[in-house]
Design an enzyme around this catalytic site. Structure first.
Site, short mmCIF file in Angstrom:
data_model
loop_
_atom_site.label_atom_id
_atom_site.label_comp_id
_atom_site.label_asym_id
_atom_site.label_seq_id
_atom_site.Cartn_x
_atom_site.Cartn_y
_atom_site.Cartn_z
N ARG A 161 0.88 -1.19 0.00
CA ARG A 161 0.00 0.00 0.00
C ARG A 161 0.90 1.22 0.00
O ARG A 161 1.58 1.49 0.97
CB ARG A 161 -0.91 -0.03 1.24
CG ARG A 161 -1.40 1.35 1.68
CD ARG A 161 -2.46 1.28 2.75
NE ARG A 161 -2.05 0.58 3.95
CZ ARG A 161 -1.24 1.08 4.89
NH1 ARG A 161 -0.72 2.29 4.76
NH2 ARG A 161 -0.93 0.39 5.96
N HIS A 165 -3.28 4.26 5.09
CA HIS A 165 -4.42 3.34 5.19
C HIS A 165 -5.74 4.09 5.05
O HIS A 165 -6.64 3.68 4.33
CB HIS A 165 -4.37 2.59 6.52
CG HIS A 165 -5.51 1.65 6.72
ND1 HIS A 165 -5.52 0.37 6.22
CD2 HIS A 165 -6.69 1.81 7.35
CE1 HIS A 165 -6.66 -0.22 6.54
NE2 HIS A 165 -7.39 0.63 7.24
N TYR A 174 5.47 4.48 11.21
CA TYR A 174 5.83 3.07 11.40
C TYR A 174 6.60 2.42 10.25
O TYR A 174 6.98 1.28 10.36
CB TYR A 174 4.57 2.24 11.72
CG TYR A 174 3.42 2.38 10.73
CD1 TYR A 174 3.40 1.64 9.55
CD2 TYR A 174 2.36 3.25 10.97
CE1 TYR A 174 2.35 1.76 8.65
CE2 TYR A 174 1.31 3.38 10.07
CZ TYR A 174 1.30 2.63 8.91
OH TYR A 174 0.27 2.76 8.02
C1 LIG Z 1 -13.40 -6.56 13.01
C2 LIG Z 1 -12.65 -5.29 12.74
N1 LIG Z 1 -11.65 -4.92 13.56
C3 LIG Z 1 -10.95 -3.78 13.31
C4 LIG Z 1 -11.27 -2.99 12.24
C5 LIG Z 1 -10.47 -1.71 11.96
N2 LIG Z 1 -9.62 -1.95 10.80
C6 LIG Z 1 -9.97 -1.54 9.58
S1 LIG Z 1 -8.87 -1.99 8.40
C7 LIG Z 1 -7.87 -2.73 9.54
C8 LIG Z 1 -6.58 -3.41 9.10
C9 LIG Z 1 -6.85 -4.47 8.13
O1 LIG Z 1 -5.63 -5.02 7.69
P1 LIG Z 1 -5.60 -6.09 6.56
O2 LIG Z 1 -6.61 -7.16 6.82
O3 LIG Z 1 -4.20 -6.53 6.38
O4 LIG Z 1 -6.12 -5.31 5.29
P2 LIG Z 1 -5.48 -4.06 4.53
O5 LIG Z 1 -6.04 -2.85 5.21
O6 LIG Z 1 -4.00 -4.17 4.64
O7 LIG Z 1 -5.99 -4.20 3.14
C10 LIG Z 1 -8.41 -2.63 10.81
C11 LIG Z 1 -7.78 -3.17 12.03
C12 LIG Z 1 -12.35 -3.41 11.42
N3 LIG Z 1 -12.74 -2.71 10.34
N4 LIG Z 1 -13.02 -4.55 11.68
#
Ligand SMILES: Cc1ncc(C[n+]2csc(CCOP(=O)(O)OP(=O)(O)O)c2C)c(N)n1
Length: 257
Positions: A161, A165, A174
């Site tokens: 990415r 985010h 980070y």
């Molecule tokens: C159940 C839940 N916990 C926390 C969040 C907050 N949150 C949104 S995106 C994210 C990180 C997701 O990381 P990843 O699965 O690696 O996907 P990426 O964002 O890297 O595409 C978090 C913790 C959420 N949306 N849903």
């Protein structure tokens, strides 16, 4: 989403928080709505794939997740059921190493995400997720397997990415600039563009023209989305249920008051 016919305007409206923009009528786009709770979509995909088989159809399902989603309980449940049922599902994990600020090394003690598939009894493939042809080949293979009744495949596509985010995230806190710089050169669209130019399938002039065309297309869709009427409060409440539960009716009344 665009390939399946969702308009760019609808896509932008979704990011505006418009509830109806996430409305995916059955059998129009053959897609489920975007689901924000991390990991929840995998079980739906396995269920859908199984339902299609049950109905005697050869349709299969593909679901996308971040590597962080593999830490959710639903990942285990989905993989386990998919393996046992031999569901015609492809689980595509976009591993960009960062779950917001959490790196893979703190996410899992497994060396790769793909290897998790073996414990569930189906293949896991790890590919360069920024290589369009590798992605195409892996998904094609998995789709053929699924359609032939061979069951699920987990694909781990390594990617990155480049931006933040969300607007509330500051990635400079980070990760290093050097890391970002390294990945800028691996941008999948630019790589494909370089490949097409090098193999004389596309000229520099065509690239410029297509960029301009795409930009004006995107701008027009964005302008349209900006002019769309604001949502009304009822939409937020009335969207999910055919009949609103009493508890939500009470919440709506409170919000209105
Ligand atoms: C159940 C839940 N916990 C926390 C969040 C907050 N949150 C949104 S995106 C994210 C990180 C997701 O990381 P990843 O699965 O690696 O996907 P990426 O964002 O890297 O595409 C978090 C913790 C959420 N949306 N849903």
């Amino acid at each position: 989403m665009l390939v399946r016919g969702v308009s760019l305007k609808q896509y932008y409206l979704y990011w505006y928080g418009n509830e109806w923009a996430n409305h995916m009528p059955a059998d129009t786009f053959h897609m489920m709505p975007i689901s924000v709770p991390v990991g929840s979509q995998m079980l739906h995909a396995v269920g859908l794939a199984w339902a299609e088989r049950y109905k005697g159809n050869d349709r299969i399902a593909i679901t996308f997740m971040g590597e962080g989603a593999s830490s959710e309980g639903e990942f285990h449940e989905a993989c386990n059921l998919a393996g046992v049922w031999k569901a015609g599902v492809i689980l595509y994990a976009q591993n960009n190493n960062w779950s917001i600020s959490l790196p893979w090394s703190k996410q899992s003690a497994s060396k790769t995400l793909a290897e998790k598939a073996f414990a569930y009894g189906f293949p896991g493939i790890r590919i360069d997720g920024n290589d369009v042809f590798a992605v195409y080949a892996a998904v094609k293979l998995a789709a053929e397997r699924a359609r032939a009744g061979g069951g699920p495949t987990l694909i781990e596509g390594l990617t990155y990415r480049l931006g933040a985010h969300t607007t509330s995230d500051d990635p400079t806190k980070y990760r290093s600039n050097e890391e970002v710089k390294q990945w800028e050169g691996r941008d999948p669209l630019l790589r494909l563009e370089r490949y097409l130019i090098r193999t004389k399938r596309l000229t520099e002039e065509e690239v410029v023209r297509q960029r301009e065309q795409s930009l004006s297309c995107a701008q027009a869709a964005f302008d349209e989305a900006e002019q769309a009427p604001d949502e009304v409060l009822e939409d937020t409440f009335g969207y999910l249920y055919l009949q609103m539960p009493e508890i939500m009716e009470a919440q709506l009344e409170r919000r209105k008051a």
